[in-house]
Design a protein around this motif. Structure first.
Motif, PDB file in Angstrom:
ATOM      1  N   TYR A 158       0.713  -1.159  -0.097  1.00 42.99           N
ATOM      2  CA  TYR A 158      -0.117   0.050   0.048  1.00 42.99           C
ATOM      3  C   TYR A 158       0.984   1.590   0.079  1.00 42.99           C
ATOM      4  O   TYR A 158       2.150   1.314   0.722  1.00 42.99           O
ATOM      5  N   ASN A 159       0.444   2.386  -0.536  1.00 37.79           N
ATOM      6  CA  ASN A 159       1.094   3.510  -0.657  1.00 37.79           C
ATOM      7  C   ASN A 159       0.770   4.429   0.509  1.00 37.79           C
ATOM      8  O   ASN A 159       0.130   4.354   1.461  1.00 37.79           O
ATOM      9  N   ARG A 160       1.440   5.564   0.701  1.00 38.51           N
ATOM     10  CA  ARG A 160       1.387   6.815   1.637  1.00 38.51           C
ATOM     11  C   ARG A 160      -0.292   7.003   1.779  1.00 38.51           C
ATOM     12  O   ARG A 160      -0.680   7.318   2.977  1.00 38.51           O
ATOM     13  N   LEU A 209       7.715   1.706  12.170  1.00 34.18           N
ATOM     14  CA  LEU A 209       8.462   2.325  11.062  1.00 34.18           C
ATOM     15  C   LEU A 209       9.581   1.832  10.738  1.00 34.18           C
ATOM     16  O   LEU A 209      10.522   1.551  11.623  1.00 34.18           O
ATOM     17  N   ILE A 210      10.007   1.198   9.459  1.00 30.30           N
ATOM     18  CA  ILE A 210      10.993   0.360   9.312  1.00 30.30           C
ATOM     19  C   ILE A 210      11.804   1.191   8.085  1.00 30.30           C
ATOM     20  O   ILE A 210      11.522   1.616   7.039  1.00 30.30           O
ATOM     21  N   ASP A 211      13.160   1.033   8.312  1.00 32.34           N
ATOM     22  CA  ASP A 211      14.283   1.704   7.372  1.00 32.34           C
ATOM     23  C   ASP A 211      15.155   0.786   6.886  1.00 32.34           C
ATOM     24  O   ASP A 211      15.756   0.007   7.883  1.00 32.34           O
ATOM     25  N   LEU A 212      15.548   0.596   5.874  1.00 27.30           N
ATOM     26  CA  LEU A 212      16.716  -0.123   5.376  1.00 27.30           C
ATOM     27  C   LEU A 212      17.951   0.265   5.644  1.00 27.30           C
ATOM     28  O   LEU A 212      18.205   1.583   5.418  1.00 27.30           O
ATOM     29  N   ASP A 213      18.620  -0.595   6.084  1.00 24.71           N
ATOM     30  CA  ASP A 213      20.077  -0.138   6.675  1.00 24.71           C
ATOM     31  C   ASP A 213      21.013   0.177   5.493  1.00 24.71           C
ATOM     32  O   ASP A 213      21.317  -0.837   4.660  1.00 24.71           O
ATOM     33  N   TRP A 214      21.594   1.208   5.514  1.00 26.62           N
ATOM     34  CA  TRP A 214      22.969   1.533   4.541  1.00 26.62           C
ATOM     35  C   TRP A 214      22.338   1.091   3.206  1.00 26.62           C
ATOM     36  O   TRP A 214      23.029   0.634   2.066  1.00 26.62           O
ATOM     37  N   PHE A 215      21.059   1.508   2.796  1.00 24.11           N
ATOM     38  CA  PHE A 215      20.580   1.285   1.499  1.00 24.11           C
ATOM     39  C   PHE A 215      21.125   2.083   0.416  1.00 24.11           C
ATOM     40  O   PHE A 215      21.370   1.543  -0.781  1.00 24.11           O
ATOM     41  N   LYS A 216      21.672   3.328   0.550  1.00 21.10           N
ATOM     42  CA  LYS A 216      22.520   4.057  -0.227  1.00 21.10           C
ATOM     43  C   LYS A 216      23.643   3.329  -0.712  1.00 21.10           C
ATOM     44  O   LYS A 216      24.001   3.184  -2.089  1.00 21.10           O
ATOM     45  N   HIS A 232      20.978   0.605  -8.950  1.00 18.46           N
ATOM     46  CA  HIS A 232      19.412   0.850  -8.822  1.00 18.46           C
ATOM     47  C   HIS A 232      18.385  -0.161  -9.115  1.00 18.46           C
ATOM     48  O   HIS A 232      17.621  -0.472  -8.508  1.00 18.46           O
ATOM     49  N   LEU A 233      18.814  -0.842 -10.272  1.00 19.06           N
ATOM     50  CA  LEU A 233      17.999  -1.936 -10.698  1.00 19.06           C
ATOM     51  C   LEU A 233      17.783  -2.993  -9.487  1.00 19.06           C
ATOM     52  O   LEU A 233      16.601  -3.626  -9.418  1.00 19.06           O
ATOM     53  N   LEU A 234      19.133  -3.608  -9.216  1.00 11.52           N
ATOM     54  CA  LEU A 234      18.918  -4.401  -8.055  1.00 11.52           C
ATOM     55  C   LEU A 234      18.355  -3.924  -6.761  1.00 11.52           C
ATOM     56  O   LEU A 234      17.798  -4.576  -5.868  1.00 11.52           O
ATOM     57  N   GLY A 235      18.620  -2.412  -6.537  1.00 16.67           N
ATOM     58  CA  GLY A 235      18.261  -1.771  -5.384  1.00 16.67           C
ATOM     59  C   GLY A 235      16.500  -1.954  -5.594  1.00 16.67           C
ATOM     60  O   GLY A 235      15.856  -2.110  -4.267  1.00 16.67           O
ATOM     61  N   ASP A 236      16.130  -1.861  -6.673  1.00 24.40           N
ATOM     62  CA  ASP A 236      14.593  -1.902  -6.684  1.00 24.40           C
ATOM     63  C   ASP A 236      14.207  -3.454  -6.119  1.00 24.40           C
ATOM     64  O   ASP A 236      13.075  -3.460  -5.576  1.00 24.40           O
ATOM     65  N   ARG A 237      14.886  -4.479  -6.644  1.00 25.82           N
ATOM     66  CA  ARG A 237      14.428  -5.758  -6.475  1.00 25.82           C
ATOM     67  C   ARG A 237      14.863  -6.056  -4.926  1.00 25.82           C
ATOM     68  O   ARG A 237      14.068  -6.729  -4.335  1.00 25.82           O
ATOM     69  N   VAL A 238      15.455  -5.483  -4.282  1.00 23.19           N
ATOM     70  CA  VAL A 238      15.962  -5.729  -2.861  1.00 23.19           C
ATOM     71  C   VAL A 238      14.550  -5.074  -2.257  1.00 23.19           C
ATOM     72  O   VAL A 238      13.911  -5.546  -1.054  1.00 23.19           O
ATOM     73  N   LEU A 239      14.151  -3.825  -2.388  1.00 30.15           N
ATOM     74  CA  LEU A 239      12.972  -3.211  -1.984  1.00 30.15           C
ATOM     75  C   LEU A 239      11.721  -4.169  -2.236  1.00 30.15           C
ATOM     76  O   LEU A 239      10.845  -4.373  -1.344  1.00 30.15           O
ATOM     77  N   GLN A 240      11.468  -4.733  -3.443  1.00 25.82           N
ATOM     78  CA  GLN A 240      10.334  -5.481  -3.628  1.00 25.82           C
ATOM     79  C   GLN A 240      10.301  -6.881  -2.507  1.00 25.82           C
ATOM     80  O   GLN A 240       9.575  -7.137  -2.032  1.00 25.82           O
ATOM     81  N   PHE A 257      -1.383  -4.559   7.764  1.00 22.43           N
ATOM     82  CA  PHE A 257      -0.973  -4.300   6.486  1.00 22.43           C
ATOM     83  C   PHE A 257       0.345  -3.418   6.406  1.00 22.43           C
ATOM     84  O   PHE A 257       0.624  -2.904   7.568  1.00 22.43           O
ATOM     85  N   CYS A 258       1.145  -3.519   5.382  1.00 23.57           N
ATOM     86  CA  CYS A 258       2.335  -2.951   4.909  1.00 23.57           C
ATOM     87  C   CYS A 258       1.979  -1.841   4.179  1.00 23.57           C
ATOM     88  O   CYS A 258       1.361  -2.025   2.929  1.00 23.57           O
ATOM     89  N   ALA A 259       2.872  -0.695   4.333  1.00 22.77           N
ATOM     90  CA  ALA A 259       2.682   0.279   3.406  1.00 22.77           C
ATOM     91  C   ALA A 259       4.111   1.212   3.238  1.00 22.77           C
ATOM     92  O   ALA A 259       4.911   1.228   4.004  1.00 22.77           O
ATOM     93  N   ARG A 260       4.221   1.613   1.870  1.00 13.75           N
ATOM     94  CA  ARG A 260       5.562   2.296   1.565  1.00 13.75           C
ATOM     95  C   ARG A 260       5.357   3.673   2.341  1.00 13.75           C
ATOM     96  O   ARG A 260       4.643   4.246   1.776  1.00 13.75           O
ATOM     97  N   TYR A 261       6.201   4.024   3.086  1.00 14.04           N
ATOM     98  CA  TYR A 261       6.277   5.346   3.642  1.00 14.04           C
ATOM     99  C   TYR A 261       7.009   6.498   2.787  1.00 14.04           C
ATOM    100  O   TYR A 261       6.486   7.705   2.844  1.00 14.04           O
ATOM    101  N   GLY A 262       7.927   6.076   2.164  1.00 14.29           N
ATOM    102  CA  GLY A 262       8.540   6.922   1.243  1.00 14.29           C
ATOM    103  C   GLY A 262      10.070   6.506   1.103  1.00 14.29           C
ATOM    104  O   GLY A 262      10.671   6.128   2.055  1.00 14.29           O
ATOM    105  N   GLY A 263      10.689   6.405  -0.229  1.00 17.76           N
ATOM    106  CA  GLY A 263      11.970   6.015  -0.378  1.00 17.76           C
ATOM    107  C   GLY A 263      12.243   4.551   0.037  1.00 17.76           C
ATOM    108  O   GLY A 263      11.411   3.536  -0.424  1.00 17.76           O
ATOM    109  N   GLU A 264      13.094   4.232   1.161  1.00 16.06           N
ATOM    110  CA  GLU A 264      13.260   2.926   1.433  1.00 16.06           C
ATOM    111  C   GLU A 264      12.732   2.620   3.021  1.00 16.06           C
ATOM    112  O   GLU A 264      13.224   1.713   3.487  1.00 16.06           O
TER     113      GLU A 264
END
Length: 292
Positions: A108-110, A135-142, A150-158, A173-180
């Protein structure tokens, strides 16, 4: 349905023909009646393509009324009209669902998150259950994007979203808050089970076989879990709004990050704690939200 004819161009602000209500002009001949039926069907097709589902249905209904205008007994809804109405309803539901989903991760989105949280707070009467927001954030995602692209980064997010959504209880439910950043909304739980769900999600991400996507890839998440107890436990206290609860979750996420990452931070008995193996860490950072 028939295609929209060139002469059908003018509508009022409700999507009706310029002369007013659908079906407002009664046919004076069989030929004119058939023409009006086609007109209403064509308008319905156009309105449906614009997402104006209620007005499209009104025009389909007007076409139906015209066909059976001379019958004394209430007619049965013809199968073709029933199918058209069902199709419009399905398309409406699908379009609405797509508007509430993140295009990359399909979580789900914001927009959906904000709508649901506002509704949950509005429903928090005297018998409202507890509500946890993680609230969840990926560590060291940059670094993941910089190292692997970035293509593999997108696969990681998925994949992270798939892992976060595993074993969620009913109503969560899970929702994307923004970015990672992502949010797990966990209604109807006590604090202990909510922490366990967040810690299990963190552990699934940590233990996933990330090297199968790219050699050397490792992904972890940090989580801040804010918990609002059942309304019955403190009936005199006004409910905490969604923005405030998200702010508290963000403060606890900061604690998890500053305390070594790959951890779930939560508050218990007035103190900030880390869940699971991270509980033995020293030097837990203080909350950034005053008075919390």
């Amino acid at each position: 349905m028939t295609a929209l004819r060139p002469e059908v161009a003018e509508f009022d602000r409700d999507g009706r023909p310029g002369d007013g209500q659908p079906g407002g002009v009664m046919p004076t001949s069989e030929h004119e009646g058939a023409g009006l039926v086609q007109l209403h069907e064509s308008i319905a097709t156009l309105l449906a393509s614009r997402g104006q589902w209620r007005q499209a249905y009104q025009h389909l209904r007007s076409a139906f009324d015209l066909v059976y205008a001379d019958q004394d007994d209430p007619p049965q809804v013809p199968e073709q009209l029933r199918r058209e109405v069902d199709r419009l309803r399905r398309e409406h539901a699908e379009a609405r669902e797509q508007s509430l989903r993140d295009s990359l991760t399909h979580s789900y989105n914001r927009r959906y998150l904000d709508q649901r949280l506002v509704g949950m707070v509005a429903e928090r009467g005297g018998t409202a259950p507890g509500l946890a927001i993680a609230l969840i954030d990926l560590d060291w995602f940059k670094q993941v994007n910089d190292t692997f692209g970035h293509l593999l980064g997108d696969r990681v997010l998925q994949r992270v979203v798939e892992l976060l959504q595993e074993e969620l209880p009913e109503g969560a439910f899970c929702a994307r808050y923004g970015g990672e950043e992502f949010v797990l909304v966990l209604p109807g739980l006590d604090a202990g089970p909510a922490v366990e769900i967040a810690e299990s999600a963190r552990l699934r991400v940590e233990r996933h076989a990330w090297a199968s996507l790219a050699p050397g890839l490792r992904v972890t998440v940090s989580i801040g879990l804010a918990y609002e107890p059942p309304a019955a436990e403190s009936p005199a206290r006004p409910p905490v709004g969604p923005e405030q609860q998200l702010l508290r979750a963000d403060s606890l996420l900061y604690t998890a990050k500053q305390s070594g990452r790959n951890a779930v931070a939560y508050r218990e008995g007035g103190r900030v704690r880390l869940a699971g193996p991270a509980s033995g860490r020293r030097g837990i950072a203080e909350s950034r939200v005053a008075g919390y």
